[in-house]
Design an enzyme around this catalytic site. Structure first.
Site, PDB file in Angstrom:
ATOM      1  N   LYS A  45       3.621   4.829 -11.718  1.00 14.63           N
ATOM      2  CA  LYS A  45       2.301   4.328 -12.364  1.00 14.63           C
ATOM      3  C   LYS A  45       1.539   5.307 -12.683  1.00 14.63           C
ATOM      4  CE  LYS A  45      -0.960   2.116  -9.779  1.00 14.63           C
ATOM      5  NZ  LYS A  45      -1.776   0.994  -8.510  1.00 14.63           N
TER       6      LYS A  45
ATOM      7  N   ALA B 181     -12.593   6.354  -2.260  1.00 13.71           N
ATOM      8  CA  ALA B 181     -11.817   7.823  -2.302  1.00 13.71           C
ATOM      9  C   ALA B 181     -10.985   7.075  -1.167  1.00 13.71           C
ATOM     10  CB  ALA B 181     -12.806   8.473  -2.406  1.00 13.71           C
TER      11      ALA B 181
ATOM     12  N   GLY C 226      -8.853  -5.197 -13.726  1.00 17.92           N
ATOM     13  CA  GLY C 226      -9.976  -5.592 -13.261  1.00 17.92           C
ATOM     14  C   GLY C 226      -9.467  -6.948 -13.687  1.00 17.92           C
TER      15      GLY C 226
ATOM     16  N   CYS D 256      -1.233  11.111  -7.070  1.00 16.32           N
ATOM     17  CA  CYS D 256      -1.785  11.910  -6.210  1.00 16.32           C
ATOM     18  C   CYS D 256      -1.887  13.407  -6.091  1.00 16.32           C
ATOM     19  CB  CYS D 256      -0.498  12.157  -4.538  1.00 16.32           C
ATOM     20  SG  CYS D 256      -0.229  10.504  -3.991  1.00 16.32           S
TER      21      CYS D 256
ATOM     22  N   ILE E 130      -2.596   0.466 -15.825  1.00 17.46           N
ATOM     23  CA  ILE E 130      -3.633   1.998 -15.451  1.00 17.46           C
ATOM     24  C   ILE E 130      -4.198   1.661 -13.533  1.00 17.46           C
ATOM     25  CG2 ILE E 130      -4.371   2.410 -17.750  1.00 17.46           C
ATOM     26  CD1 ILE E 130      -7.188   1.385 -16.463  1.00 17.46           C
TER      27      ILE E 130
ATOM     28  N   THR F 234      -6.712   3.641 -11.243  1.00 24.03           N
ATOM     29  CA  THR F 234      -7.758   3.624 -10.939  1.00 24.03           C
ATOM     30  C   THR F 234      -8.965   4.812 -11.586  1.00 24.03           C
ATOM     31  OG1 THR F 234      -8.485   4.672  -9.288  1.00 24.03           O
ATOM     32  CG2 THR F 234      -8.039   2.939  -9.198  1.00 24.03           C
TER      33      THR F 234
ATOM     34  N   LYS G 143       0.413  -0.885  -0.088  1.00 22.57           N
ATOM     35  CA  LYS G 143       0.124  -0.278  -0.058  1.00 22.57           C
ATOM     36  C   LYS G 143       1.043   1.260  -0.142  1.00 22.57           C
ATOM     37  CE  LYS G 143      -3.964   2.019   2.891  1.00 22.57           C
ATOM     38  NZ  LYS G 143      -4.156   2.706   1.365  1.00 22.57           N
TER      39      LYS G 143
ATOM     40  N   THR H 252      -7.938  -5.213  -7.441  1.00 22.29           N
ATOM     41  CA  THR H 252      -9.810  -5.647  -6.537  1.00 22.29           C
ATOM     42  C   THR H 252     -10.043  -6.412  -6.371  1.00 22.29           C
ATOM     43  OG1 THR H 252     -10.417  -3.431  -7.882  1.00 22.29           O
ATOM     44  CG2 THR H 252     -12.071  -4.390  -7.448  1.00 22.29           C
TER      45      THR H 252
ATOM     46  N   GLY I 216     -11.815  -2.888 -11.326  1.00 27.70           N
ATOM     47  CA  GLY I 216     -12.712  -4.074 -11.061  1.00 27.70           C
ATOM     48  C   GLY I 216     -12.842  -4.365 -12.902  1.00 27.70           C
TER      49      GLY I 216
END
Length: 300
Positions: free
Chosen positions: A163, A69, A242, A128, A189, A191, A44, A264, A215
């Protein structure tokens, strides 16, 4: 049969990692998955100081996926180095640390701090908001992306993966900016920005109003972007968006990705990564493929 891939000089035993933010730092998932059997564990996001994240509610289900979020809530680099890195090291994981920040200085501080830690790579989250530039994400402006990549690369002792955000007009422009700034690899990618409204309550479902959609619903968009980037840059790509099955992962690999991230899907099936790895092996067996690298970018 060879499933190992090489990304910027780091060998992964297979091409499967986890998407940042969907696996914690492995602590929660260690009971389901042997972390040493993953290609890598991507943590994370971690910042120079603890971040509280956004107000709740901050997660919602959507058709074919979810929206979040969270706001990159994290305990900060001090706790991370003391608690999470030793755990991952003991588990035998290849470690990719995701780094977030609100200014160039924030990112550089974390990157420098990680320089002497026993990690393998860093993934820089440029989605960010850049507080000094009015809040637009670093990854939505090619010049800002180039500058942050260059600044991070100048201080990094480990290879860096940038990223990329899909919330741009031309993903290849961003990939080229990252490559020009010295990125060792790119991952994509992140989100897609979305919104959900509760029509009965006549309110936004997410307190933040907007959230990142992930997803299966975003999978075809992600495959298209990976294909475009693979044909625009000469650095390795980690594809994500996804992935639930080996077939989903193989689409990314055939489009040009060297490795993939499962995100996800981990929430509703914590064994997804293991199933994807086993499925890739099965595919290779059925198609007489001896080396996973022979499948990278095979579709032109």
């Amino acid at each position: 049969m060879n499933l190992s891939v090489n990304i910027a000089g780091v060998t992964w035993k297979n091409p499967v990692t986890v998407a940042s933010g969907t696996f914690g730092s492995g602590l929660e998932y260690g009971q389901f998955v042997d972390l040493s059997k993953l290609g890598a564990v991507t943590t994370k996001g971690v910042a120079n100081v603890p971040w509280p994240g956004n107000p709740t509610p901050r997660v919602a289900e959507t058709y074919g996926g979810m929206m979040n979020a969270i706001g990159l809530q994290n305990p900060g680099i001090d706790v991370f180095c003391k608690r999470d890195i030793p755990y991952l090291k003991d588990a035998g994981a290849t470690i990719v640390v995701n780094v977030c920040g609100k200014s160039q200085e924030d990112y550089v501080e974390v990157v420098e701090r990680l320089g002497d830690e026993p990690i393998d790579m860093m993934e820089i989250n440029v989605s960010c908001p850049n507080v000094k530039e009015g809040g637009i994400a670093f990854g939505q402006n090619p010049d800002a992306l180039y500058e942050i990549t260059k600044a991070v690369k100048a201080k990094a002792k480990q290879p860096i993966i940038m990223k990329l955000s899909p919330n741009v007009t031309d993903i290849t422009e961003m990939a080229r900016a990252a490559e020009a700034g010295g990125a060792d690899a790119v991952s994509l990618i992140n989100t897609l920005t979305g919104m959900k409204i509760d029509v009965e309550r006549q309110k936004f479902v997410i307190a933040n109003k907007t959230g990142g959609v992930s997803g299966p619903a975003i999978h075809p968009i992600a495959v298209r972007m990976v294909y475009q980037v693979a044909n625009a840059v000469n650095i390795p790509i980690i594809g994500m968006g996804g992935i639930r099955t080996a077939e989903d992962a193989l689409e990314f690999i055939m489009a040009g990705a060297t490795a993939v991230s499962v995100g996800t899907a981990n929430f509703n099936n914590p064994y997804t990564t293991m199933e994807v790895i086993a499925g890739i092996e099965d595919y290779m067996r059925r198609h007489n493929v001896e080396d996973i690298n022979d499948l990278i970018g095979i579709v032109k």
